[in-house]
Enzyme design. Structure first.
Site, PDB file in Angstrom:
ATOM      1  N   ASP A  11     -16.135  38.088  29.487  1.00 51.88           N
ATOM      2  CA  ASP A  11     -14.788  38.602  29.194  1.00 51.88           C
ATOM      3  C   ASP A  11     -14.855  39.492  27.949  1.00 51.88           C
ATOM      4  O   ASP A  11     -15.846  39.464  27.212  1.00 51.88           O
ATOM      5  CB  ASP A  11     -13.817  37.434  28.946  1.00 51.88           C
ATOM      6  CG  ASP A  11     -12.407  37.909  28.617  1.00 51.88           C
ATOM      7  OD1 ASP A  11     -11.896  38.827  29.292  1.00 51.88           O
ATOM      8  OD2 ASP A  11     -11.801  37.389  27.656  1.00 51.88           O
ATOM      9  N   SER A  12     -13.778  40.216  27.700  1.00 47.56           N
ATOM     10  CA  SER A  12     -13.698  41.033  26.481  1.00 47.56           C
ATOM     11  C   SER A  12     -13.763  40.158  25.231  1.00 47.56           C
ATOM     12  O   SER A  12     -14.128  40.625  24.163  1.00 47.56           O
ATOM     13  CB  SER A  12     -12.383  41.808  26.472  1.00 47.56           C
ATOM     14  OG  SER A  12     -11.285  40.909  26.438  1.00 47.56           O
ATOM     15  N   CYS A  74     -12.343  38.684  33.517  1.00 48.36           N
ATOM     16  CA  CYS A  74     -11.470  39.596  32.780  1.00 48.36           C
ATOM     17  C   CYS A  74     -10.806  40.494  33.821  1.00 48.36           C
ATOM     18  O   CYS A  74     -11.506  41.208  34.553  1.00 48.36           O
ATOM     19  CB  CYS A  74     -12.327  40.420  31.820  1.00 48.36           C
ATOM     20  SG  CYS A  74     -11.416  41.702  30.936  1.00 48.36           S
ATOM     21  N   GLU A 153      -6.831  35.485  20.457  1.00 50.33           N
ATOM     22  CA  GLU A 153      -8.064  35.804  19.723  1.00 50.33           C
ATOM     23  C   GLU A 153      -8.032  35.253  18.291  1.00 50.33           C
ATOM     24  O   GLU A 153      -9.054  34.954  17.711  1.00 50.33           O
ATOM     25  CB  GLU A 153      -8.278  37.323  19.681  1.00 50.33           C
ATOM     26  CG  GLU A 153      -8.727  37.916  21.008  1.00 50.33           C
ATOM     27  CD  GLU A 153     -10.147  37.505  21.414  1.00 50.33           C
ATOM     28  OE1 GLU A 153     -11.035  37.494  20.553  1.00 50.33           O
ATOM     29  OE2 GLU A 153     -10.349  37.195  22.603  1.00 50.33           O
ATOM     30  N   CYS A 185      -4.040  38.035  33.247  1.00 53.21           N
ATOM     31  CA  CYS A 185      -5.000  38.260  32.162  1.00 53.21           C
ATOM     32  C   CYS A 185      -5.534  36.894  31.779  1.00 53.21           C
ATOM     33  O   CYS A 185      -4.763  35.941  31.621  1.00 53.21           O
ATOM     34  CB  CYS A 185      -4.311  38.911  30.969  1.00 53.21           C
ATOM     35  SG  CYS A 185      -5.333  38.953  29.469  1.00 53.21           S
ATOM     36  N   HIS A 187      -6.691  35.671  29.149  1.00 50.12           N
ATOM     37  CA  HIS A 187      -6.302  35.092  27.857  1.00 50.12           C
ATOM     38  C   HIS A 187      -5.024  34.254  27.965  1.00 50.12           C
ATOM     39  O   HIS A 187      -4.811  33.331  27.193  1.00 50.12           O
ATOM     40  CB  HIS A 187      -6.033  36.202  26.824  1.00 50.12           C
ATOM     41  CG  HIS A 187      -7.257  36.781  26.189  1.00 50.12           C
ATOM     42  ND1 HIS A 187      -8.118  37.605  26.855  1.00 50.12           N
ATOM     43  CD2 HIS A 187      -7.770  36.635  24.936  1.00 50.12           C
ATOM     44  CE1 HIS A 187      -9.094  37.979  26.032  1.00 50.12           C
ATOM     45  NE2 HIS A 187      -8.917  37.399  24.865  1.00 50.12           N
TER      46      HIS A 187
HETATM   47  N1  DGL Z   1      -8.916  38.825  29.173  1.00 50.09           N
HETATM   48  C1  DGL Z   1      -8.773  40.128  29.659  1.00 50.09           C
HETATM   49  C2  DGL Z   1      -8.065  40.250  30.968  1.00 50.09           C
HETATM   50  O1  DGL Z   1      -8.125  39.330  31.751  1.00 50.09           O
HETATM   51  C3  DGL Z   1      -8.631  41.300  28.760  1.00 50.09           C
HETATM   52  C4  DGL Z   1      -7.835  41.199  27.538  1.00 50.09           C
HETATM   53  C5  DGL Z   1      -8.071  42.407  26.676  1.00 50.09           C
HETATM   54  O2  DGL Z   1      -9.185  42.519  26.169  1.00 50.09           O
HETATM   55  O3  DGL Z   1      -7.143  43.212  26.535  1.00 50.09           O
HETATM   56  O4  DGL Z   1      -7.467  41.244  31.266  1.00 50.09           O
END
Ligand code: DGL
Length: 256
Positions: A11-12, A74, A153, A185, A187
């Site tokens: 993931d990012s 992600c 984060e 997303c 997160h």
């Molecule tokens: N967790 C990521 C997603 O599912 C990306 C969040 C990000 O880096 O903006 O889209």
């Protein structure tokens, strides 16, 4: 034949840990390498070509560590890069994120579904295609979860700031009658307790695709004969392109 090489989960940043958790729960014998870029997070407002390049570097790193399968945990990287990655790493099974618009559209009674995702995911082809396919008689209200990734984060999920931020985005969806809210997303599930508070007593359900992604991993392991042996003791490794402090925070968030 059993295969005890690890599964890579990328993931990012920290968001993919919500998918990592589901894979670990469903497949406790599988070793996992989690790669949270960290250095370039958030991806959500970067141009698609840049996200593709970052995803390529990460998948190359996981393939270089001998991963037998990679999960792009992600949505943003999936939307920008999944076809490219599958073409480039043709011998490596790659699982991406699917916006869970389909189950939400099948379940909704109000015929109004909210979708929360990053800007980049929402204007991607994948989301447009999925929404067009499943949402014919359903109104889909797609909005960016502005600020959500940053809260996660920084480990700020349990703060009044998080509640205010979620309320600002989710209340308008509730006011317009959405009874299913898709988390597009990885997160965002870290904010589930906040979503629950904002939803309160309303008959509204949050839809998180990560259990389905874990089941897809299980299917692909079986299909390619890649599952770990019955007696394999799983190991969990955490990696990042950021610093050691970030790496430790990843491990703590995953295991804590
Ligand atoms: N967790 C990521 C997603 O599912 C990306 C969040 C990000 O880096 O903006 O889209």
């Amino acid at each position: 034949m059993a295969n005890n090489r690890p599964i890579g989960v990328y993931d990012s940043g920290m968001g993919g840990l919500t998918v990592w958790r589901e894979i670990r729960r469903l497949l406790p014998r599988e070793s996992l390498i989690y790669l949270g870029d960290g250095k370039n997070c958030p991806y959500g407002s970067r141009p698609a070509e840049e996200v593709r390049r970052l995803a390529d570097e990460s998948v190359a790193a996981l393939a270089g560590r001998g991963c037998k399968l990679v999960v792009v945990a992600c949505n943003t990287a999936t939307a920008a890069a999944i076809d490219f990655l599958r073409g480039k790493y043709a011998a490596l099974p790659i699982v991406g994120m699917e916006p869970a618009v389909k189950p939400a559209c099948l379940e909704t009674r109000s015929r109004i579904v909210g979708v929360l995702a990053t800007e980049r995911s929402l204007d991607g082809e994948l989301f447009r295609r999925t929404a067009a396919r499943y949402a014919q008689d359903v109104e889909v209200l797609a909005v960016p979860g502005t600020g959500f990734v940053e809260l996660v984060e920084q480990d700020l999920e349990a703060t009044p700031e998080a509640e205010a931020c979620v309320r600002r985005v989710v209340e308008p969806l509730l006011d317009r009658g959405a009874d299913r809210i898709v988390l597009g997303c990885t997160h965002y599930p870290f904010l589930n307790p906040v979503f629950d508070r904002v939803i309160g007593g309303r008959d509204v359900r949050i839809v998180d695709p990560s259990p389905a992604v874990a089941r897809r991993v299980e299917q692909l392991l079986a299909l390619h004969d890649l599952a770990a042996s019955e007696d394999h003791a799983a190991t969990y490794d955490f990696r990042t392109f950021a610093d050691e402090a970030y790496r430790r925070r990843l491990a703590a968030k995953a295991l804590g």
